[in-house]
Design an enzyme around this catalytic site. Structure first.
Site, PDB file in Angstrom:
ATOM      1  N   GLY D 154       0.824  -1.195   0.000  1.00  0.00           N
ATOM      2  CA  GLY D 154       0.000   0.000   0.000  1.00  0.00           C
ATOM      3  C   GLY D 154       0.862   1.250   0.000  1.00  0.00           C
ATOM      4  O   GLY D 154       2.009   1.234   0.433  1.00  0.00           O
ATOM      5  N   CYS D 155       0.292   2.338  -0.508  1.00  0.00           N
ATOM      6  CA  CYS D 155       1.077   3.564  -0.645  1.00  0.00           C
ATOM      7  C   CYS D 155       1.483   4.137   0.709  1.00  0.00           C
ATOM      8  O   CYS D 155       2.649   4.467   0.935  1.00  0.00           O
ATOM      9  CB  CYS D 155       0.284   4.596  -1.449  1.00  0.00           C
ATOM     10  SG  CYS D 155      -1.405   4.857  -0.892  1.00  0.00           S
ATOM     11  N   TYR D 156       0.516   4.235   1.637  1.00  0.00           N
ATOM     12  CA  TYR D 156       0.864   4.740   2.968  1.00  0.00           C
ATOM     13  C   TYR D 156       1.885   3.818   3.632  1.00  0.00           C
ATOM     14  O   TYR D 156       2.855   4.268   4.241  1.00  0.00           O
ATOM     15  CB  TYR D 156      -0.383   4.790   3.856  1.00  0.00           C
ATOM     16  CG  TYR D 156      -1.319   5.934   3.616  1.00  0.00           C
ATOM     17  CD1 TYR D 156      -0.897   7.250   3.773  1.00  0.00           C
ATOM     18  CD2 TYR D 156      -2.648   5.713   3.282  1.00  0.00           C
ATOM     19  CE1 TYR D 156      -1.793   8.312   3.601  1.00  0.00           C
ATOM     20  CE2 TYR D 156      -3.535   6.770   3.109  1.00  0.00           C
ATOM     21  CZ  TYR D 156      -3.105   8.064   3.272  1.00  0.00           C
ATOM     22  OH  TYR D 156      -3.978   9.106   3.103  1.00  0.00           O
ATOM     23  N   ALA D 157       1.621   2.499   3.541  1.00  0.00           N
ATOM     24  CA  ALA D 157       2.504   1.536   4.192  1.00  0.00           C
ATOM     25  C   ALA D 157       3.928   1.683   3.662  1.00  0.00           C
ATOM     26  O   ALA D 157       4.900   1.663   4.424  1.00  0.00           O
ATOM     27  CB  ALA D 157       1.978   0.119   3.963  1.00  0.00           C
ATOM     28  N   SER D 159       5.372   4.342   2.471  1.00  0.00           N
ATOM     29  CA  SER D 159       6.024   5.570   2.946  1.00  0.00           C
ATOM     30  C   SER D 159       6.486   5.439   4.391  1.00  0.00           C
ATOM     31  O   SER D 159       7.439   6.100   4.805  1.00  0.00           O
ATOM     32  CB  SER D 159       5.061   6.760   2.813  1.00  0.00           C
ATOM     33  OG  SER D 159       4.143   6.804   3.882  1.00  0.00           O
TER      34      SER D 159
END
Lengths: 345, 345, 345, 345
Positions: D154-157, D159
């Protein structure tokens, strides 16, 4: 051509300079060997000036001076510098034998008499104005071949001349009313120097027209179209959009009665047959800024009211790319006989 | 009170000054009789400085000097000026007998020793720091009554103290971990002076944290909460949002085991019972900046993980209004015994 | 007039409806006694639909039906509803004796024959089109007095008609070329219903023209100016700006040879002598959206090239206020004999 | 490897799909031979769906069905599809022998029991959850080699895990307080389907937190760090930024007393020694979204309060690139033994 060409960028701290550097990093035939600033007095790493470039290039930006430049002995020089600066340094840089692509307006107008009014200085080298090649690449490939001084077109002028030149050449325009160019640009077009007019709060959630009847791209557009520079013939109004990049121009013109939309589209297709960076929009979708932002494309479309011959042309470019850095590279490619789009996809 | 109070604004060229003027134009009890700039050397009409005000007020903004101010003989003075300027002029302005509401940070911290580190200057009037009333209106009405020097709270500090003070007073906070305040502000908070950091292109389509561990609102928040100013107790990180107005603060804190969301909500309802500008969000909807932008409200909401007592508080204000001009007016209202929200709806 | 007038808003869930409610909350003479939705099937509190309104008003938004409306017995009805809906309900609502201000386009065009092409439906009440007062307030005060059905002008049309009507009346316009209106609007103009064209990512950092030669405000502008609706006379092109609120229109027209800028400015000053919401920009500063956003003003300015008579008019309004809700209130004020700006500052 | 690998993209109409296609167009080893949509029922040219791609690729986007896919016989399949869709089609696609990079969350969590709560469906293939390689490329190169099913993070994960995993491995974290991740994302992260929450007007000039304590990336981050999924250990709060692209995460954690900033920086330098897409910010400049937007980089920086061991980590990625399409390509490169950054500069 054997080996990559030794290339420098002067004006590396601005937005156009930064984009030039990004493009040069990936260019097969040009090797970036120096970056200079026309303003700063101390060397700074490019990654400090433009953190975007971290990890892409490891080079210092040096204060510009002619001796250092001469030592580097560049074959290709990009000037992304203020008008006055380019005006001053071009003559001596030309003597080094390098090819110069000047992104400023210092050598764009053939008529030296226009400089005081539109640029605020007397032009001291009218001879070079005659020699400089106006590099709207798609229309100047022949003159660009082996050119030594290339005047890179203005961003607004590019967005307007690209779709209009073929229509003027085809004799489609009626002279009953002025060509009215209502253009809108993102804020990178105003440069990187902080000013009240580029403060976020002054720009965001707002929109404004500026330089009514007197923007310096007006005579540039008139020259490019071969029409008189007066408001009965041509009106150009720039506006500031609350976005970073991109220009959309909405151009109003009256065509001769028989001209159809299909005539316009086929004229464009012929004119841009070998121009992969120009995209003709032939359906109902008109160009929009988001389709070109971050790319080197120039998108063009048109609608015509058949009952009256009134036409609306819409064009879109990224002002930093086709409106500046990409076109500069196209021009350098053309000067050195490379494919027009090398390094631009 | 008979007649409207003679009121002046010093610092009328900035964003907070402009908002103060807009609010004063419609205020029943305060009459704006003078506008001054701490910087500009020449008088300019307010409508030239802030074209938004055209047709609303017909007044010149004068260069500030104490003699002119004395002639006007104001009863109420708003200072929307730089910290150093307020620090310098407050002592003599106090002698005129006027009530002063200072929107700068010059008199916010009771401990003079913090000024060199956080504000970059030695404070010369520690006595006034003791006398100044910290005007977080909803918590200071009693001290504000007849106050002569009111330190208007910082915008970030306001957004964080409003929801937290009642919880601290209620003894809800565990001291096992720091209170972590992750705050995000629009660009008006950075002032109107052009700078690289407020250039549209640098802010738009971006986001950044700044002043990690050392923003000057940190000791202000610690003082307001009555906790030590160290990062094991309180961490405050400001960020810059690509918007004009508004602050959203996300605050992480650990509550004692038994505290429920309903406890928090009812504590807030009690604390803000007579505070029409505070809105408690009791449903699933959390505060967002768009609900408060352009208004004087402070919106607060919370979520608690019952298994662990971990809580997240979300608060939103308009940084120029509840975070500056509206609160300044609330404070002036309180000083003169007017209803807290006069002129603020 | 004794007591406040019982007032309802139908279409309370949209942006114009929300702004109407905000204005009505502070209006001395109108009392908001009902809010209705033309779409939703269940009652919802206004604060749930528009959290901005929390604490300002405590009223439910009901599904619209005529029986409920009749029970409330309103004296003033605002319709901020879709064109088709207004077209359908206005005839029976008129029978209640209430004054109706319709913010849709259903009763703006006097010529019923234009509805199928521009609005997509057959108009069944051409008689009401003749009776309806087109409420460009500053030009219609006499007809508005005691009017029963008021067609509130379109936002684009307002921005263009306000500056142009006085010039047309003065006979300043040459008919040598079309009046070209290049208008740019914020996204609230597109309504609140989610669509691909209003998705943040499609709008932000972009800009586009739409409805070339066929936007429904074109015949409305032609009607307002009293000119034929064809593109040799009038061209109107709307564009979508990446901002929330505001319209800026750039209008190109050719004036008769002798007309000077001072003639235009004094014509405007005369026309708007008693119109406090119109601000004539007489200096070098031209109107910008940020000067009017959030206000009820219409700002107008012009530049003329004396050599040719070519003129550029720039006007700015907030599309939700002077372009919708504020003008609706101005019209209601006029219908009931109140000052034009009551509740609008 | 001889010849380019036959590659398809399923989910070509969304933002991640579009970015994948842009990257694949320039990839030396992968040849895009098919584009599919999991939703639309009719073929559409990619240039109609994404006018940005005009002139870059001439391919239709087909409605997905397994038979057509089988005929194309792809060696590499990218799924940029909804979670439920990936969950459904992966098992049979695996049987074709192709390598699958799934950009959805359907195979990211090893614990099937988490799916009902966080994804809203029962996972029917816990066996594949064990087999799938979680493709945070820089940490999984070995497992990625010859992997057949890759779960793209996932994108948040991404980052948050990129900077934190090396610090956890180094044993730097104290367990005295939770790791608090305050993350902010642009709107492309919310997908292309129009919704009230992605309407321009609801997002622009605003900012909000969402999914407090319950975003589905929380267990993904916990799994990646090897810590328990509870709020005394890990808190993750996503926020929506009014920008198109980019995530900035501000992470608060307490380090063991002796750990210095230099320890953190050198740990990162070691961990990312062969990771050209990770840039460690070692000076005073912290990562900002604008430095990574449009690029495949992950920028990381940190500040530590030495007195207390409290640390703030700041990381930035482009959510569509390192947070989706670029990482997918990195993973495919790794699966086929190509250099990690092929096609990503």
């Amino acid at each position: 051509m054997s080996g990559r060409l030794r290339t420098i960028v002067v004006g590396a701290t601005g937005y156009s300079g930064r984009e030039l550097i990004r493009l040069l990093v990936n260019h097969k035939n040009f090797e970036l060997v120096g970056a200079f600033s026309s303003r700063s007095a101390e060397p700074l790493s490019l990654a400090e000036i433009h953190p975007q470039l971290t990890g892409l290039i490891d080079l210092d930006c040096q204060p510009f001076d002619e001796a250092t430049t001469a030592r580097i002995n560049p074959q290709l020089i990009f000037l992304a510098t203020p008008n006055e600066f380019s005006h001053e340094v071009v003559p001596s840089l030309l003597e080094t034998g390098a090819t110069i692509v000047d992104l400023s307006g210092a050598f764009r107008l053939r008529d030296a008499a226009l400089y005081p009014e539109y640029y605020g200085f007397e032009h001291t080298r009218p001879d070079l104005l005659q020699k400089a090649v106006y590099g709207l690449t798609e229309f100047s490939r022949k003159e660009l071949s082996n050119a030594k001084l290339i005047a890179n077109p203005g961003c607004y002028a590019t967005s307007i001349l690209m779709p209009l030149i073929p229509l003027v050449k085809a004799g489609f325009l009626s002279d009953l009313q002025p060509i009215i160019c209502d253009a809108k640009s993102g804020v990178t077009g105003a440069g990187k120097t902080p000013a009240a007019t580029t403060h976020f709060v002054e720009v965001s959630e707002s929109f404004r027209a500026y330089n009514l009847f007197k923007h310096r791209h007006t005579p540039e557009i008139a020259q490019g179209l071969g029409v008189p520079n007066n408001s009965n013939t041509l009106i150009f109004t720039p506006h500031l959009l609350p976005i970073n990049r991109g220009i959309l121009s909405t151009v109003y013109l009256k065509l001769d009665d028989q001209v159809t939309r299909e005539n316009v589209l086929s004229t464009w297709r012929n004119a841009f047959n070998n121009a992969p960076l120009v995209r003709v929009f032939a359906g109902t979708q008109m160009p929009e800024i988001k389709f070109v932002a971050g790319s080197s494309f120039c998108d063009i479309g048109c609608t015509i009211d058949r009952k009256t011959g009134q036409a609306i042309i819409v064009s879109a470019i990224d002002n930093l790319l086709k409106g500046a850095a990409s076109q500069a590279l196209q021009n350098a490619n053309a000067a050195f006989g490379l494919a027009g789009e090398e390094g631009l996809r």
